[in-house]
Design an enzyme around this catalytic site. Structure first.
Site, PDB file in Angstrom:
ATOM      1  N   LYS A 284       0.932  -1.142   0.101  1.00 19.98           N
ATOM      2  CA  LYS A 284       0.046   0.110  -0.028  1.00 19.98           C
ATOM      3  C   LYS A 284       0.928   1.118  -0.163  1.00 19.98           C
ATOM      4  O   LYS A 284       1.614   1.587   1.099  1.00 19.98           O
ATOM      5  CB  LYS A 284      -0.836   0.168   1.170  1.00 19.98           C
ATOM      6  CG  LYS A 284      -2.012   1.155   1.130  1.00 19.98           C
ATOM      7  CD  LYS A 284      -2.598   1.670   2.332  1.00 19.98           C
ATOM      8  CE  LYS A 284      -1.964   2.720   2.879  1.00 19.98           C
ATOM      9  NZ  LYS A 284      -1.715   4.151   2.047  1.00 19.98           N
TER      10      LYS A 284
ATOM     11  N   GLU B 170       9.238   1.164  10.996  1.00 19.65           N
ATOM     12  CA  GLU B 170      10.487   1.986  10.450  1.00 19.65           C
ATOM     13  C   GLU B 170       9.916   3.479  10.721  1.00 19.65           C
ATOM     14  O   GLU B 170       9.151   3.848   9.965  1.00 19.65           O
ATOM     15  CB  GLU B 170      11.042   1.790   9.096  1.00 19.65           C
ATOM     16  CG  GLU B 170      11.506   0.553   9.007  1.00 19.65           C
ATOM     17  CD  GLU B 170      12.991   0.442   9.267  1.00 19.65           C
ATOM     18  OE1 GLU B 170      13.728   1.246   9.867  1.00 19.65           O
ATOM     19  OE2 GLU B 170      13.409  -0.801   9.355  1.00 19.65           O
TER      20      GLU B 170
ATOM     21  N   CYS C 205      13.910  10.433   6.844  1.00 16.70           N
ATOM     22  CA  CYS C 205      13.857   9.910   8.110  1.00 16.70           C
ATOM     23  C   CYS C 205      15.059  10.269   9.090  1.00 16.70           C
ATOM     24  O   CYS C 205      15.246  10.444  10.032  1.00 16.70           O
ATOM     25  CB  CYS C 205      13.379   8.883   8.010  1.00 16.70           C
ATOM     26  SG  CYS C 205      14.365   7.585   7.179  1.00 16.70           S
TER      27      CYS C 205
ATOM     28  N   GLU D 113      10.109  15.829  15.182  1.00 14.47           N
ATOM     29  CA  GLU D 113      10.927  15.672  13.636  1.00 14.47           C
ATOM     30  C   GLU D 113      10.284  16.867  12.879  1.00 14.47           C
ATOM     31  O   GLU D 113       8.979  16.823  12.728  1.00 14.47           O
ATOM     32  CB  GLU D 113      10.410  14.521  13.243  1.00 14.47           C
ATOM     33  CG  GLU D 113      10.846  14.234  11.653  1.00 14.47           C
ATOM     34  CD  GLU D 113      10.257  12.703  11.527  1.00 14.47           C
ATOM     35  OE1 GLU D 113       9.167  12.565  11.414  1.00 14.47           O
ATOM     36  OE2 GLU D 113      11.034  12.007  10.949  1.00 14.47           O
TER      37      GLU D 113
HETATM   38  P1  NAD Z   1       2.273   8.281   7.663  1.00 12.30           P
HETATM   39  O1  NAD Z   1       2.400   7.717   8.955  1.00 12.30           O
HETATM   40  O2  NAD Z   1       1.218   9.439   7.775  1.00 12.30           O
HETATM   41  O3  NAD Z   1       1.927   7.566   6.589  1.00 12.30           O
HETATM   42  C1  NAD Z   1       2.432   6.103   6.346  1.00 12.30           C
HETATM   43  C2  NAD Z   1       1.583   5.084   5.529  1.00 12.30           C
HETATM   44  O4  NAD Z   1       0.636   4.543   6.471  1.00 12.30           O
HETATM   45  C3  NAD Z   1       0.974   5.894   4.461  1.00 12.30           C
HETATM   46  O5  NAD Z   1       0.774   4.892   3.282  1.00 12.30           O
HETATM   47  C4  NAD Z   1      -0.718   5.943   4.944  1.00 12.30           C
HETATM   48  O6  NAD Z   1      -1.610   6.081   4.132  1.00 12.30           O
HETATM   49  C5  NAD Z   1      -0.548   4.605   5.948  1.00 12.30           C
HETATM   50  N1  NAD Z   1      -1.532   4.739   7.171  1.00 12.30           N
HETATM   51  C6  NAD Z   1      -1.969   5.756   7.757  1.00 12.30           C
HETATM   52  N2  NAD Z   1      -2.792   5.585   8.825  1.00 12.30           N
HETATM   53  C7  NAD Z   1      -2.760   4.099   8.921  1.00 12.30           C
HETATM   54  C8  NAD Z   1      -3.274   3.220   9.744  1.00 12.30           C
HETATM   55  N3  NAD Z   1      -4.282   3.529  10.744  1.00 12.30           N
HETATM   56  N4  NAD Z   1      -3.172   1.966   9.296  1.00 12.30           N
HETATM   57  C9  NAD Z   1      -2.449   1.286   8.460  1.00 12.30           C
HETATM   58  N5  NAD Z   1      -1.793   2.212   7.735  1.00 12.30           N
HETATM   59  C10 NAD Z   1      -1.868   3.766   7.778  1.00 12.30           C
HETATM   60  O7  NAD Z   1       3.453   8.819   7.182  1.00 12.30           O
HETATM   61  P2  NAD Z   1       4.145   9.652   6.135  1.00 12.30           P
HETATM   62  O8  NAD Z   1       3.854  11.000   6.303  1.00 12.30           O
HETATM   63  O9  NAD Z   1       3.644   9.002   4.793  1.00 12.30           O
HETATM   64  O10 NAD Z   1       5.630   9.677   6.318  1.00 12.30           O
HETATM   65  C11 NAD Z   1       6.671  10.353   6.776  1.00 12.30           C
HETATM   66  C12 NAD Z   1       6.992   9.687   8.164  1.00 12.30           C
HETATM   67  O11 NAD Z   1       7.702   8.430   7.744  1.00 12.30           O
HETATM   68  C13 NAD Z   1       8.309  10.587   8.973  1.00 12.30           C
HETATM   69  O12 NAD Z   1       7.692  10.366  10.265  1.00 12.30           O
HETATM   70  C14 NAD Z   1       9.485   9.931   8.457  1.00 12.30           C
HETATM   71  O13 NAD Z   1      10.465   9.892   9.448  1.00 12.30           O
HETATM   72  C15 NAD Z   1       8.975   8.458   8.570  1.00 12.30           C
HETATM   73  N6  NAD Z   1      10.215   7.635   7.710  1.00 12.30           N
HETATM   74  C16 NAD Z   1      10.678   6.704   8.429  1.00 12.30           C
HETATM   75  C17 NAD Z   1      11.736   5.956   7.559  1.00 12.30           C
HETATM   76  C18 NAD Z   1      12.463   4.924   8.470  1.00 12.30           C
HETATM   77  O14 NAD Z   1      13.203   4.279   7.735  1.00 12.30           O
HETATM   78  N7  NAD Z   1      12.633   5.000   9.581  1.00 12.30           N
HETATM   79  C19 NAD Z   1      11.756   6.175   6.027  1.00 12.30           C
HETATM   80  C20 NAD Z   1      10.931   7.167   5.575  1.00 12.30           C
HETATM   81  C21 NAD Z   1      10.083   7.721   6.512  1.00 12.30           C
END
Ligand code: NAD
Length: 501
Positions: free
Chosen positions: A162, A235, A269, A368
């Protein structure tokens, strides 16, 4: 009519394409097909699966420019950065695992000391987890899910992806690539939508969920996954510190800070989100950082290949950056460059911004930001630098900069993070041999490297008894044979340590 997501180009705000949101019923159908496809895929064994990856790598090498343009258009990052940080590392992951996975996933003998003299042997076989769900973010919309998909497939799993609702077309592109390489029908599928369909995936009793995204969503996923005891890898976010020691190469450190703070518009991230510089070199370091920041060329990257920095992803992300700047300014921080949006660009752009006179009462040093802010703070002693760097609820990556490698290394070993680099930052994500992941609120579990691949398999212990002893001394009835057996074991533990340890 089906609900739709309209994907837009964040650099121009022009719509690109609409895509139908996947319904719960469609998701359940996808899961069913994935289970069937996985069983056949597992039976193929590694040698049977390898040609698919070889074809995929060749196809991607032929089409890498198109893929990069596609990523750039939906995500807003520079075209060259899309090649550098998304497409090339992804091809490398395919090549790495299609070579390395066979050895890694082969049976592993377990030495069982004295028991082998009783006709026994033990080993581990790695069984694919089954159907793996990958829920991914928009910031590296290609490289993050792609490497996880490859690790999962190479290990014999089926995958349901997804992608973020902000970059659904890149998910579709990944599907096109795998289809072009001839991967079996149903083995890899993409479902589209926001958190609602993500939440349905978590409930769908998949074998494992690999989630990359925010801490808030990570917590929701872990709570929901607990219902079925579905294992998760999380992650999550970061607030990564960079420590610049007084003997650091000033020019290199300043260039490094500017690149690692601003690449992908700071939406990484593992971006440098906090800089701690020895107070004795503060002015010279800051001067260089401001100078290199001023040279960054910002704009629509598809119009000009040499753009250094593209747009951010959306207004929500932009607002977080604006709020962090407002909060810091109101508490006494000074903006040396940037601090607002460029007037001449239409999309979600924010100027690369350098802040000083910051401290840990400000959001910019604790939460962050995920945007192009580089706050710089000073320290007096190395003890203080370690304390400040570790004073965070996140622990993803960190870096130490110094010409004295031994000194930097000993400091690096004291930092709390999943990856600590000396004289570089972020880039180890592009080395598939090295693990990726964090602790504290940055999550747990690892992707990449040997240990990352093991997240996609179930280690099964196979124990064989060659039946030399027809009546085992530890079986019923507990009688003289049990006493004798125990005596022998105790005697050997005392006298024949080489057999017992
Ligand atoms: P997000 O948590 O808003 O969304 C991530 C994904 O989760 C999306 O596909 C979203 O549709 C889905 N999602 C949202 N609510 C959900 C639920 N209740 N159940 C299941 N899926 C759900 O994050 P974002 O804004 O897309 O990404 C940014 C974040 O990701 C930042 O905090 C960044 O640091 C982190 N990130 C971490 C890494 C790592 O390797 N540690 C890498 C990249 C990004």
């Amino acid at each position: 009519m089906a609900e739709q997501i309209v994907s837009i180009n964040p650099s121009t705000l022009n719509p690109i394409e609409s895509i139908n949101v996947t319904t719960r019923e469609e998701l359940l159908e996808v899961v069913k097909k994935a289970r069937q496809a996985q069983a056949a895929w597992e039976v193929l064994g590694f040698d049977g699966r390898k040609p698919f990856f070889d074809r995929l790598s060749a196809y991607m090498l032929d089409h890498y420019e198109d893929i990069a343009k596609f990523i750039s258009r939906e995500n807003g990052k520079p075209y060259l950065e899309a090649i550098l940080a998304e497409v090339y590392p992804s091809i490398d992951v395919v090549n790495y695992y299609s070579k390395r996975a066979k050895k890694l996933l082969s049976d592993k003998k377990i030495p069982i000391r004295i028991f082998k003299f009783m006709g026994k042997k033990s080993y581990i076989m790695y069984k694919p987890a089954g159907v793996v769900g990958i829920i991914s973010p928009w910031n590296y919309p290609f490289a993050i899910p792609f490497s996880e998909i490859i690790m999962a497939l190479v290990a014999g799993n089926a995958v349901i992806l997804k992608p973020s609702e902000l970059t659904p077309l890149i998910g579709k592109k990944i599907k096109e690539l795998l289809d072009a390489a001839g991967f079996p029908e149903g083995l890899f599928s993409v479902v589209y939508g926001d958190g609602r369909i993500g939440a349905e995936m978590v409930k769908a009793q998949l074998s494992k969920i690999i989630f990359t995204g925010s801490v808030a969503t990570g917590k929701k996923i872990m709570a929901a996954a607990a219902e079925n005891l579905t294992p998760v890898v999380l992650e999550l976010g970061g607030k990564d510190p960079m420590i610049v020691l007084k003997d650091a190469d000033l020019d290199m450190s300043a260039r490094g800070a500017v690149w690692a703070g601003f690449m992908n518009s700071g939406q990484t991230c593992a971006s440098v989100e906090r800089v701690y510089v020895d107070e004795s070199i503060r002015d010279a370091f800051v001067e260089r950082v401001v100078d290199y920041t001023g040279r960054i060329r910002q704009g629509d990257t598809l119009e000009n290949e040499s753009t250094d920095m593209g747009s951010m992803i959306d207004q929500r992300q932009l607002s977080i950056v604006e709020n962090h700047v407002k909060d810091a300014s109101s508490k006494g921080a000074k903006i040396l460059t940037g601090g607002n949006r460029p007037q001449d660009l239409k999309g979600y752009f924010y100027k690369p911004t350098v802040l000083v006179d910051v401290d840990h009462t400000m959001q910019v040093m604790t939460d962050e930001t995920f945007g192009p802010l580089l706050p710089i703070m000073t320290f007096k002693t190395e003890e203080e630098a370690v304390r400040l760097a570790n004073d965070s609820r996140y622990a993803l990556t960190a870096s130490v900069w110094s010409k004295d490698i031994t000194r930097a290394e000993s400091l690096a070993r004291r930092l709390i993070a999943g990856t600590v680099t000396v004289n570089d930052h972020i880039m180890t994500y592009g080395i598939p041999e090295t693990p990726w992941g964090g602790s504290k609120e940055s999550g747990f579990g690892r992707t990449h490297a040997d240990m990352g691949l093991l997240e996609f398999v179930e280690p099964v212990h196979i124990h064989i008894d060659r039946a030399w002893l027809k009546n085992k001394p530890w079986w019923y009835p507990y009688d003289k044979k049990t006493v004798l057996f125990l005596k022998v074991m105790f005697w050997m533990t005392r006298k024949m340590k080489f057999l017992m340890s």
